[in-house]
Design a protein around this motif. Structure first.
Motif, PDB file in Angstrom:
ATOM      1  N   LEU A  24       0.832  -1.209   0.000  1.00 61.06           N
ATOM      2  CA  LEU A  24       0.000   0.000   0.000  1.00 61.06           C
ATOM      3  C   LEU A  24       0.863   1.255   0.000  1.00 61.06           C
ATOM      4  O   LEU A  24       0.566   2.234  -0.687  1.00 61.06           O
ATOM      5  N   GLN A  25       1.962   1.230   0.771  1.00 61.57           N
ATOM      6  CA  GLN A  25       2.875   2.363   0.784  1.00 61.57           C
ATOM      7  C   GLN A  25       3.522   2.546  -0.581  1.00 61.57           C
ATOM      8  O   GLN A  25       3.678   3.662  -1.076  1.00 61.57           O
ATOM      9  N   ALA A  26       3.907   1.421  -1.222  1.00 61.14           N
ATOM     10  CA  ALA A  26       4.519   1.512  -2.542  1.00 61.14           C
ATOM     11  C   ALA A  26       3.533   2.074  -3.564  1.00 61.14           C
ATOM     12  O   ALA A  26       3.917   2.830  -4.452  1.00 61.14           O
ATOM     13  N   LEU A  27       2.241   1.697  -3.432  1.00 62.03           N
ATOM     14  CA  LEU A  27       1.223   2.289  -4.299  1.00 62.03           C
ATOM     15  C   LEU A  27       1.184   3.797  -4.139  1.00 62.03           C
ATOM     16  O   LEU A  27       1.071   4.544  -5.113  1.00 62.03           O
ATOM     17  N   TRP A  28       1.289   4.240  -2.903  1.00 66.49           N
ATOM     18  CA  TRP A  28       1.289   5.679  -2.644  1.00 66.49           C
ATOM     19  C   TRP A  28       2.540   6.332  -3.215  1.00 66.49           C
ATOM     20  O   TRP A  28       2.519   7.459  -3.684  1.00 66.49           O
ATOM     21  N   ASP A  29       3.660   5.585  -3.217  1.00 65.05           N
ATOM     22  CA  ASP A  29       4.901   6.129  -3.750  1.00 65.05           C
ATOM     23  C   ASP A  29       4.892   6.194  -5.273  1.00 65.05           C
ATOM     24  O   ASP A  29       5.485   7.084  -5.866  1.00 65.05           O
ATOM     25  N   VAL A  30       4.245   5.210  -5.924  1.00 66.54           N
ATOM     26  CA  VAL A  30       4.259   5.186  -7.380  1.00 66.54           C
ATOM     27  C   VAL A  30       3.221   6.150  -7.953  1.00 66.54           C
ATOM     28  O   VAL A  30       3.398   6.657  -9.066  1.00 66.54           O
ATOM     29  N   PHE A  31       2.174   6.449  -7.201  1.00 65.30           N
ATOM     30  CA  PHE A  31       1.126   7.345  -7.686  1.00 65.30           C
ATOM     31  C   PHE A  31       1.673   8.703  -8.125  1.00 65.30           C
ATOM     32  O   PHE A  31       1.339   9.188  -9.222  1.00 65.30           O
ATOM     33  N   PRO A  32       2.532   9.372  -7.334  1.00 72.47           N
ATOM     34  CA  PRO A  32       2.982  10.701  -7.755  1.00 72.47           C
ATOM     35  C   PRO A  32       3.860  10.710  -8.994  1.00 72.47           C
ATOM     36  O   PRO A  32       4.018  11.761  -9.616  1.00 72.47           O
ATOM     37  N   LEU A  33       4.455   9.563  -9.369  1.00 70.68           N
ATOM     38  CA  LEU A  33       5.261   9.542 -10.587  1.00 70.68           C
ATOM     39  C   LEU A  33       4.468  10.033 -11.784  1.00 70.68           C
ATOM     40  O   LEU A  33       5.031  10.599 -12.724  1.00 70.68           O
ATOM     41  N   PHE A  34       3.150   9.824 -11.762  1.00 72.07           N
ATOM     42  CA  PHE A  34       2.315  10.143 -12.914  1.00 72.07           C
ATOM     43  C   PHE A  34       1.487  11.417 -12.715  1.00 72.07           C
ATOM     44  O   PHE A  34       0.647  11.733 -13.552  1.00 72.07           O
ATOM     45  N   THR A  35       1.733  12.135 -11.624  1.00 70.84           N
ATOM     46  CA  THR A  35       0.966  13.354 -11.376  1.00 70.84           C
ATOM     47  C   THR A  35       1.689  14.566 -11.938  1.00 70.84           C
ATOM     48  O   THR A  35       2.919  14.648 -11.897  1.00 70.84           O
ATOM     49  N   ASN A  36       0.917  15.491 -12.444  1.00 72.76           N
ATOM     50  CA  ASN A  36       1.491  16.704 -13.035  1.00 72.76           C
ATOM     51  C   ASN A  36       1.640  17.780 -11.957  1.00 72.76           C
ATOM     52  O   ASN A  36       0.971  18.808 -11.968  1.00 72.76           O
ATOM     53  N   THR A  37       2.528  17.504 -10.997  1.00 74.52           N
ATOM     54  CA  THR A  37       2.730  18.385  -9.854  1.00 74.52           C
ATOM     55  C   THR A  37       4.221  18.450  -9.527  1.00 74.52           C
ATOM     56  O   THR A  37       5.019  17.631 -10.001  1.00 74.52           O
ATOM     57  N   GLY A  38       4.588  19.414  -8.683  1.00 73.38           N
ATOM     58  CA  GLY A  38       5.956  19.458  -8.183  1.00 73.38           C
ATOM     59  C   GLY A  38       6.298  18.207  -7.397  1.00 73.38           C
ATOM     60  O   GLY A  38       7.432  17.707  -7.439  1.00 73.38           O
ATOM     61  N   TRP A  39       5.315  17.692  -6.675  1.00 74.76           N
ATOM     62  CA  TRP A  39       5.485  16.433  -5.937  1.00 74.76           C
ATOM     63  C   TRP A  39       5.827  15.309  -6.905  1.00 74.76           C
ATOM     64  O   TRP A  39       6.737  14.504  -6.672  1.00 74.76           O
ATOM     65  N   GLY A  40       5.097  15.253  -8.024  1.00 76.29           N
ATOM     66  CA  GLY A  40       5.360  14.229  -9.020  1.00 76.29           C
ATOM     67  C   GLY A  40       6.740  14.371  -9.637  1.00 76.29           C
ATOM     68  O   GLY A  40       7.451  13.376  -9.828  1.00 76.29           O
ATOM     69  N   GLU A  41       7.131  15.589  -9.957  1.00 76.30           N
ATOM     70  CA  GLU A  41       8.460  15.819 -10.526  1.00 76.30           C
ATOM     71  C   GLU A  41       9.553  15.377  -9.565  1.00 76.30           C
ATOM     72  O   GLU A  41      10.506  14.690  -9.955  1.00 76.30           O
ATOM     73  N   ASN A  42       9.430  15.754  -8.302  1.00 77.52           N
ATOM     74  CA  ASN A  42      10.426  15.350  -7.296  1.00 77.52           C
ATOM     75  C   ASN A  42      10.447  13.832  -7.117  1.00 77.52           C
ATOM     76  O   ASN A  42      11.507  13.242  -6.875  1.00 77.52           O
ATOM     77  N   SER A  43       9.273  13.197  -7.240  1.00 79.51           N
ATOM     78  CA  SER A  43       9.219  11.742  -7.114  1.00 79.51           C
ATOM     79  C   SER A  43       9.947  11.059  -8.261  1.00 79.51           C
ATOM     80  O   SER A  43      10.673  10.080  -8.062  1.00 79.51           O
ATOM     81  N   ASN A  44       9.774  11.573  -9.480  1.00 79.29           N
ATOM     82  CA  ASN A  44      10.485  11.011 -10.625  1.00 79.29           C
ATOM     83  C   ASN A  44      11.983  11.203 -10.494  1.00 79.29           C
ATOM     84  O   ASN A  44      12.777  10.288 -10.766  1.00 79.29           O
ATOM     85  N   ILE A  45      12.387  12.375 -10.070  1.00 75.79           N
ATOM     86  CA  ILE A  45      13.819  12.642  -9.870  1.00 75.79           C
ATOM     87  C   ILE A  45      14.382  11.708  -8.809  1.00 75.79           C
ATOM     88  O   ILE A  45      15.446  11.107  -8.984  1.00 75.79           O
ATOM     89  N   GLY A  46      13.652  11.556  -7.695  1.00 79.52           N
ATOM     90  CA  GLY A  46      14.114  10.687  -6.618  1.00 79.52           C
ATOM     91  C   GLY A  46      14.229   9.240  -7.058  1.00 79.52           C
ATOM     92  O   GLY A  46      15.185   8.540  -6.696  1.00 79.52           O
ATOM     93  N   PHE A  47      13.268   8.775  -7.854  1.00 80.91           N
ATOM     94  CA  PHE A  47      13.308   7.396  -8.344  1.00 80.91           C
ATOM     95  C   PHE A  47      14.539   7.172  -9.216  1.00 80.91           C
ATOM     96  O   PHE A  47      15.252   6.166  -9.071  1.00 80.91           O
ATOM     97  N   LEU A  48      14.800   8.093 -10.137  1.00 86.34           N
ATOM     98  CA  LEU A  48      15.929   7.933 -11.053  1.00 86.34           C
ATOM     99  C   LEU A  48      17.259   8.049 -10.322  1.00 86.34           C
ATOM    100  O   LEU A  48      18.221   7.352 -10.661  1.00 86.34           O
ATOM    101  N   GLU A  49      17.322   8.903  -9.332  1.00 84.25           N
ATOM    102  CA  GLU A  49      18.545   9.002  -8.533  1.00 84.25           C
ATOM    103  C   GLU A  49      18.803   7.708  -7.763  1.00 84.25           C
ATOM    104  O   GLU A  49      19.936   7.219  -7.707  1.00 84.25           O
ATOM    105  N   LYS A  50      17.748   7.150  -7.193  1.00 88.18           N
ATOM    106  CA  LYS A  50      17.895   5.963  -6.348  1.00 88.18           C
ATOM    107  C   LYS A  50      18.170   4.708  -7.155  1.00 88.18           C
ATOM    108  O   LYS A  50      19.040   3.901  -6.799  1.00 88.18           O
ATOM    109  N   HIS A  51      17.455   4.523  -8.259  1.00 89.57           N
ATOM    110  CA  HIS A  51      17.505   3.247  -8.962  1.00 89.57           C
ATOM    111  C   HIS A  51      18.427   3.236 -10.178  1.00 89.57           C
ATOM    112  O   HIS A  51      18.776   2.165 -10.674  1.00 89.57           O
ATOM    113  N   MET A  52      18.814   4.420 -10.672  1.00 88.77           N
ATOM    114  CA  MET A  52      19.725   4.471 -11.814  1.00 88.77           C
ATOM    115  C   MET A  52      21.042   5.156 -11.496  1.00 88.77           C
ATOM    116  O   MET A  52      21.980   5.086 -12.288  1.00 88.77           O
ATOM    117  N   GLY A  53      21.086   5.860 -10.352  1.00 88.43           N
ATOM    118  CA  GLY A  53      22.279   6.640 -10.050  1.00 88.43           C
ATOM    119  C   GLY A  53      22.353   7.918 -10.859  1.00 88.43           C
ATOM    120  O   GLY A  53      23.434   8.503 -11.017  1.00 88.43           O
TER     121      GLY A  53
END
Length: 526
Positions: free
Chosen positions: A172-201
C-alpha cells in the motif's frame, strides 16, 4: 513550555527508535514488528521511515515458483512467514470434462504476530490473489479449468506463485509512492527525480538560467537528433520506468529535417494529434518548439545532437524525406515497443521483474483490455511464432508445445520488415533509426541491422554525432558553465547521456544485450 502534541511526537519518535533497534537484534521475540504498524501512526512519524524501507519497486511481485503435477512441492521464504510450502491437487468435484484443482499453501514461522503475506496466483487463463495472516494450511479452490488447454498447461507447467515482497502495508505504501510519478505536480516531478537518482544513479544538477536556448535554425541540418526527457505528468512517469528498465537517460526522441527551401521540420513518432492519438507526424519547427516551450506540461528537457560532418555527408536527404512522408499519419509503434528492451532470458529484468511477471501482467491486461493487449504484444508474439490470430493464452500454450518457453520467445529479435495490421510499427526511436537506415547511415551493413531492437540509449550511443566541441553552434550551451559534448536547448537540470557517441555500428547490433541497473553493463558486440 512544550505543547502536548510536540511531546507526543517526541514520545513516538523515541518509541519507534527503541523498537526499531530492538527488532534488528531480536525481531523474532517481538509480538509485532515496527513496519507492521508504522502506517497506523501519524504521517510525520511513519512516512520518513516507510519511505526509507519501501519504494515503487515494491509494487512488483516476485516469482517464487510454479506447482504442477511434475513439480509437486515448492518451498520459499516469505516477507512475513519464513517457511512456506505449496502443492496442487487435481480433482473433479463438479463432474466437468477437465475437472478443477486445489492449490494448497502452508505458511509458518511469522516474523511477528501482526504481519501478513500477499500473493498473486496466475495461469495464462486466470489471475487471482490472496493474503495470509495465520500460521496454517490455506487453500485456493479452482472449481473448473477453463478448457483442456488450461488443464494441460497447469499439469505440465503449473500455477505461478508471486509474492508481494513488501507485504500488505508495504505494498500500500509503494502504491502511494508510485502514484505521484504520474501526477502533473511538483510532488510528481520530485518523485520522478528521486526514483531515477535511487535506482539508476542519475544526477540532476541545476543549470544557470535561462533554461532554454535561442536557436538559429541556420545551424540545424537534416538528420540532427533531439533527445527528450520528461519528468512529470503521465509521460514523465512512463518515461521514468522506461529509463529504469532500459538504461536510457532520455525517454523520447525526434529528428530534424530541412526541405528544399531551407525550412526546418521535426519528424516525431508519438506526436499527439487533435483526437488525442499518438501518431507519426512531420511538423514545422516553430510549431514544435512553441509547444515544448509553452504548452508541454511534462517539463521536457531537450538535447540537440548534431550529426558529425562525415556522417552528414553520407546522409541521403531525399531518401530520408521519402521515408518520413511515407510514415506520416501512421500510429505510434506500440506493437514492438517492449521488444527493444528485452534481448536476453535473464539479463534485462531489474529485480524483481522476470519473464513470469511479464507474462502475468500481460494476462491481466489481456482480460481487462483485450484490444490493448492485441496492439501491445499479441501481434508481435504471433510474428515470433509464425502464427496468426492467437490470443495470449494460445500463444503461451503453443510456445510450450514447441518445447520452448515464454522467456525465450520474448528474446527473438524484432524484424524491421514485419508488417502489422496497421502497417509498419515504429516507436519514436525506431522511426528515426529507420530514417537513418533509409538515408544510408548504416551502409554497408544495413541489411544486418534491425533498428526496432534499439533503445534510446542504443541510439545516442551510436558514433554518428559531432565529437569536436569547436564545431558546435555558438549558441550551444552558451549560458552554462559546464560545456557538454552536445547542446542542451531546454531544461532546468543538466542532461547526462552516458555512453554518448561511443559505438560504431556492427552487424546484429543490440540483439542480445543485457541492461541491468544501475551500471547497465553490456558485453562487446552483443
Amino acid at each position: 513550555m512544550a505543547s502536548s502534541s510536540s511531546l507526543f511526537r517526541c514520545f513516538l519518535h523515541f518509541f519507534f527508535f527503541f523498537f526499531f533497534i530492538i527488532s534488528q537484534v531480536q525481531a523474532a521475540n517481538l509480538p509485532f514488528h515496527p513496519r507492521d504498524v508504522l502506517p497506523l501512526l501519524p504521517r510525520q512519524v511513519s512516512w520518513p521511515v516507510l519511505n526509507s524501507l519501501n519504494s515503487p519497486v515494491d509494487l512488483l511481485p516476485s516469482f517464487v515458483g510454479s506447482v504442477s503435477s511434475s513439480n509437486r512441492i515448492v518451498n520459499w521464504k516469505g516477507a512475513c512467514f519464513y517457511e512456506n510450502t505449496a502443492w496442487v491437487e487435481f480433482h473433479n468435484k463438479t463432474g466437468s470434462e477437465f475437472g478443477g484443482g486445489t492449490l494448497h499453501i502452508k505458511v509458518s514461522y511469522p516474523h511477528s504476530w501482526t504481519c501478513m503475506d500477499l500473493y498473486v496466483f496466475a495461469t495464462p487463463y486466470r489471475v487471482t490473489w490472496d493474503y495470509y495472516f495465520l500460521s496454517r494450511e490455506h487453500t485456493l479452490e479452482i472449481k473448473e479449468w477453463q478448457d483442456k488447454a488450461e488443464y494441460e498447461y497447469v499439469k505440465n507447467r503449473g500455477i505461478s506463485i508471486f509474492l508481494m515482497q513488501a507485504g500488505m502495508l508495504g505494498t500500500l505504501q509503494a502504491l502511494w509512492d508510485v502514484f505521484p510519478l504520474f501526477t502533473n505536480t511538483g510532488w510528481g516531478e520530485n518523485s520522478n527525480i528521486g526514483f531515477l537518482e535511487k535506482h539508476m544513479g542519475a544526477t540532476f544538477e541545476e543549470r544557470p538560467q535561462p533554461w532554454f536556448t535561442n536557436i538559429s535554425v541556420d545551424d540545424v541540418h537534416s538528420g540532427d537528433f533531439l533527445a527528450i526527457s520528461k519528468i512529470r505528468g503521465r509521460w514523465g512517469g512512463f518515461e521514468t520506468l522506461e529509463k529504469w528498465v532500459s538504461g536510457a537517460y532520455a525517454g523520447h526522441t525526434a529528428v530534424c529535417l530541412k526541405d528544399s527551401e531551407g525550412k526546418l521540420w521535426i519528424g516525431e513518432s508519438g506526436h499527439e494529434n487533435e483526437k488525442g492519438e499518438d501518431i507519426i507526424a512531420i511538423v514545422p519547427w516553430d510549431e514544435w518548439w512553441d509547444f515544448e516551450l509553452n504548452k508541454d506540461d511534462s517539463n521536457p528537457h531537450i538535447a540537440y545532437l548534431p550529426l558529425h560532418p562525415d556522417v552528414r555527408a553520407k546522409f541521403n536527404e531525399t531518401a530520408a524525406w521519402e521515408y518520413a512522408l511515407s510514415m506520416g499519419g501512421k500510429p505510434y509503434g506500440y506493437h514492438n515497443m517492449i521488444f527493444s528492451w528485452i534481448d536476453t532470458i535473464g539479463g534485462n529484468y531489474p529485480p524483481p521483474l522476470d519473464a513470469h511477471l511479464v507474462a502475468s501482467v500481460m494476462t491481466v491486461w489481456s482480460k481487462i483490455q483485450p484490444e490493448y493487449a492485441a496492439n501491445m504484444w499479441n501481434e508481435a508474439l504471433n510474428k515470433r511464432l509464425g502464427t496468426q490470430g492467437l490470443n495470449l493464452s494460445d500463444i503461451l500454450v503453443e510456445t510450450e508445445k514447441r518445447g520452448s518457453s515464454f522467456d525465450e520467445l520474448l528474446t527473438i529479435p524484432e524484424q524491421d520488415n514485419w508488417i502489422y495490421s496497421d502497417g509498419k510499427s515504429t516507436s519514436c526511436i525506431a522511426f528515426i533509426l529507420e530514417l537513418y537506415k533509409e538515408a544510408g547511415l548504416f551502409d554497408p551493413i544495413a541489411d544486418s541491422i534491425q533498428v526496432t531492437e534499439f533503445t534510446i540509449k542504443d541510439a545516442y550511443s551510436l558514433k554518428f554525432f559531432e565529437n569536436d566541441s569547436s564545431r558546435l553552434p555558438k549558441w550551444c550551451n552558451d549560458a552554462d558553465d559546464v560545456k557538454l559534448p552536445y547542446c542542451q536547448i531546454k531544461g532546468k537540470y543538466r542532461m547526462e547521456l552516458p555512453g554518448y557517441n561511443s559505438m560504431e555500428p556492427y552487424a546484429h547490433m543490440n540483439e542480445r544485450c543485457p541492461s541491468m541497473p544501475p551500471k547497465y553493463f553490456r558485453p562487446q558486440n552483443c
